[in-house]
Design a protein around this motif. Sequence first.
Motif, mmCIF file in Angstrom:
data_model
loop_
_atom_site.group_PDB
_atom_site.id
_atom_site.type_symbol
_atom_site.label_atom_id
_atom_site.label_comp_id
_atom_site.label_asym_id
_atom_site.label_seq_id
_atom_site.Cartn_x
_atom_site.Cartn_y
_atom_site.Cartn_z
ATOM 1 N N UNK A 72 0.829 -1.208 0.000
ATOM 2 C CA UNK A 72 0.000 0.000 0.000
ATOM 3 C C UNK A 72 0.860 1.253 0.000
ATOM 4 N N UNK A 73 1.853 1.304 0.902
ATOM 5 C CA UNK A 73 2.717 2.474 0.965
ATOM 6 C C UNK A 73 3.612 2.617 -0.243
ATOM 7 N N UNK A 74 4.181 1.509 -0.712
ATOM 8 C CA UNK A 74 5.105 1.545 -1.843
ATOM 9 C C UNK A 74 4.419 2.058 -3.104
ATOM 10 N N UNK A 75 3.262 1.533 -3.409
ATOM 11 C CA UNK A 75 2.588 1.897 -4.654
ATOM 12 C C UNK A 75 1.870 3.242 -4.551
ATOM 13 N N UNK A 76 1.468 3.645 -3.356
ATOM 14 C CA UNK A 76 0.930 5.004 -3.189
ATOM 15 C C UNK A 76 2.016 6.038 -3.466
ATOM 16 N N UNK A 77 3.223 5.770 -2.986
ATOM 17 C CA UNK A 77 4.344 6.666 -3.251
ATOM 18 C C UNK A 77 4.624 6.738 -4.749
ATOM 19 N N UNK A 78 4.586 5.597 -5.436
ATOM 20 C CA UNK A 78 4.828 5.580 -6.878
ATOM 21 C C UNK A 78 3.763 6.387 -7.621
ATOM 22 N N UNK A 79 2.509 6.298 -7.185
ATOM 23 C CA UNK A 79 1.452 7.070 -7.819
ATOM 24 C C UNK A 79 1.642 8.566 -7.664
ATOM 25 N N UNK A 80 2.118 9.004 -6.495
ATOM 26 C CA UNK A 80 2.372 10.435 -6.301
ATOM 27 C C UNK A 80 3.516 10.928 -7.185
ATOM 28 N N UNK A 81 4.537 10.120 -7.343
ATOM 29 C CA UNK A 81 5.651 10.505 -8.220
ATOM 30 C C UNK A 81 5.155 10.637 -9.660
ATOM 31 N N UNK A 82 4.275 9.743 -10.080
ATOM 32 C CA UNK A 82 3.730 9.813 -11.439
ATOM 33 C C UNK A 82 2.992 11.130 -11.658
ATOM 34 N N UNK A 83 2.214 11.548 -10.693
ATOM 35 C CA UNK A 83 1.471 12.793 -10.837
ATOM 36 C C UNK A 83 2.400 13.997 -10.937
ATOM 37 N N UNK A 84 3.421 14.044 -10.081
ATOM 38 C CA UNK A 84 4.325 15.197 -10.083
ATOM 39 C C UNK A 84 5.309 15.166 -11.238
ATOM 40 N N UNK A 85 5.503 14.021 -11.879
ATOM 41 C CA UNK A 85 6.435 13.963 -13.009
ATOM 42 C C UNK A 85 5.906 14.726 -14.212
ATOM 43 N N UNK A 86 4.591 14.952 -14.254
ATOM 44 C CA UNK A 86 4.028 15.725 -15.356
ATOM 45 C C UNK A 86 4.354 17.199 -15.225
ATOM 46 N N UNK A 87 4.711 17.640 -14.027
ATOM 47 C CA UNK A 87 5.134 19.029 -13.785
ATOM 48 C C UNK A 87 6.618 19.008 -13.420
ATOM 49 N N UNK A 88 7.466 19.385 -14.365
ATOM 50 C CA UNK A 88 8.911 19.308 -14.163
ATOM 51 C C UNK A 88 9.360 20.177 -13.004
ATOM 52 N N UNK A 89 8.656 21.264 -12.735
ATOM 53 C CA UNK A 89 9.048 22.165 -11.655
ATOM 54 C C UNK A 89 8.823 21.541 -10.283
ATOM 55 N N UNK A 90 7.859 20.639 -10.164
ATOM 56 C CA UNK A 90 7.556 20.032 -8.870
ATOM 57 C C UNK A 90 8.318 18.723 -8.643
ATOM 58 N N UNK A 91 8.882 18.160 -9.696
ATOM 59 C CA UNK A 91 9.521 16.842 -9.567
ATOM 60 C C UNK A 91 10.768 16.844 -8.682
ATOM 61 N N UNK A 92 11.619 17.903 -8.685
ATOM 62 C CA UNK A 92 12.856 17.846 -7.875
ATOM 63 C C UNK A 92 12.625 17.636 -6.383
ATOM 64 N N UNK A 93 11.442 17.922 -5.875
ATOM 65 C CA UNK A 93 11.227 17.744 -4.441
ATOM 66 C C UNK A 93 11.245 16.270 -4.034
ATOM 67 N N UNK A 94 11.110 15.354 -5.017
ATOM 68 C CA UNK A 94 11.154 13.921 -4.723
ATOM 69 C C UNK A 94 12.558 13.351 -4.840
ATOM 70 N N UNK A 95 13.517 14.178 -5.213
ATOM 71 C CA UNK A 95 14.851 13.663 -5.498
ATOM 72 C C UNK A 95 15.469 12.954 -4.303
ATOM 73 N N UNK A 96 15.301 13.473 -3.103
ATOM 74 C CA UNK A 96 15.886 12.848 -1.925
ATOM 75 C C UNK A 96 15.156 11.613 -1.436
ATOM 76 N N UNK A 97 13.960 11.367 -1.987
ATOM 77 C CA UNK A 97 13.169 10.220 -1.529
ATOM 78 C C UNK A 97 13.196 9.043 -2.494
ATOM 79 N N UNK A 98 13.649 9.304 -3.725
ATOM 80 C CA UNK A 98 13.566 8.260 -4.748
ATOM 81 C C UNK A 98 14.507 7.103 -4.438
ATOM 82 N N UNK A 99 15.756 7.422 -4.049
ATOM 83 C CA UNK A 99 16.723 6.348 -3.766
ATOM 84 C C UNK A 99 16.282 5.468 -2.601
#
Length: 358
Positions: A72-99
């Motif tokens: 539940x947590x893993x795939x919810x996180x993936x869904x949020x990244x998908x939404x923010x990837x459409x906005x390049x300006x908002x995507x860098x905030x996930x950089x520290x959480x992706x690894x």
Amino acid sequence: MVLFKMQFPLEKRVKLAQALWLLSWLATIAGVLTFSVGIFLKTELRKRSEVMDNTEIHAVPNTLILVGLASLGVNFFAGRICQDSLDVARFPRWKGFVTPYFVGSGFFCFLLLVAVFMSYAMKGNLEESLKIGLKNGIRFYKDTDTPGRCFQKQTIDLLQIEFKCCGNSNFKDWFEVQWISNRYLDFSSKEVKDRIKSNVDGRYLVDGVPFSCCNPTSPRPCIQQQISNNSAHYNYDYQTEELNLFTRGCRAALVSYYMGLMNTIGVGVLLVFLLQVLVLVSLRYLQTATEGAVGQENAACETEGYLLEKGVKETLKSSFESLAQVFRVNQVEAGGEGGRCCPLTPTPDRNPNPRHQR
């Protein structure tokens, strides 16, 4: 050397994000199903815990429950990244959480493989657990007045009726235990006294079985007493005639039932594992392709996506070096805190200036 490099224009990145969003929700639903299957299997095992000897077999449902919750947590996180990837300006905030996400997801996929392996490898533990548990259950069948064993007779009878089985290995297991309580024996009877005296342990053993061993599909009335005595029944031969009892032992019946469940669950969990790997691969491509567009004047430019920035060997080597560096820094900090010295304090001059003495 970059591995599995692909070109991603803006339209392709958008389609990848949309597909990944759908996959993440499918994986979330699969996680809910995995959690539900784990609960169901654990309930089935606990339902017959009175005829099982150990709790090691609960490792499979416990792993499935843990994996389902983690999904539940893993795939919810993936869904949020998908939404923010459409906005390049908002995507860098996930950089520290992706690894950390990829590390946690890798461990989550490893648990899925462990659950699949255990689903097929638990047959030996299950059979041994049932062998000892059923043996004790048959031995305590008569103890309806003993606290803690009051429902043992009911459990065994319902088990034999439901699974159409008799005894542990076969119906002859009942010949080796006293399954009739002493409160229902007439000790003034010569037959009862002779049977008790003929046994070393003073038990009342008979060549009979409980009524729950009777096969209702047999055309002949059930012969559950004096089974090995041909003269006690008309037109009856113990050696050659097909008995009107369940011939399969309950251990084999329960092992077949539970292994059928676990094998089906193993196939389902393997499909969930493949779906989760697909989510991870797609997210890695989306991450690298979107990071290439960050900072560009034209956000709709074509970018490169890849799985690994270096080769497999180089990636593993750099990962181990990073972990070693982290542990080394922690050791140095721990040692510095333990061996910290007090600041130096000025000491008075033993040979002061004579002019100050005046």
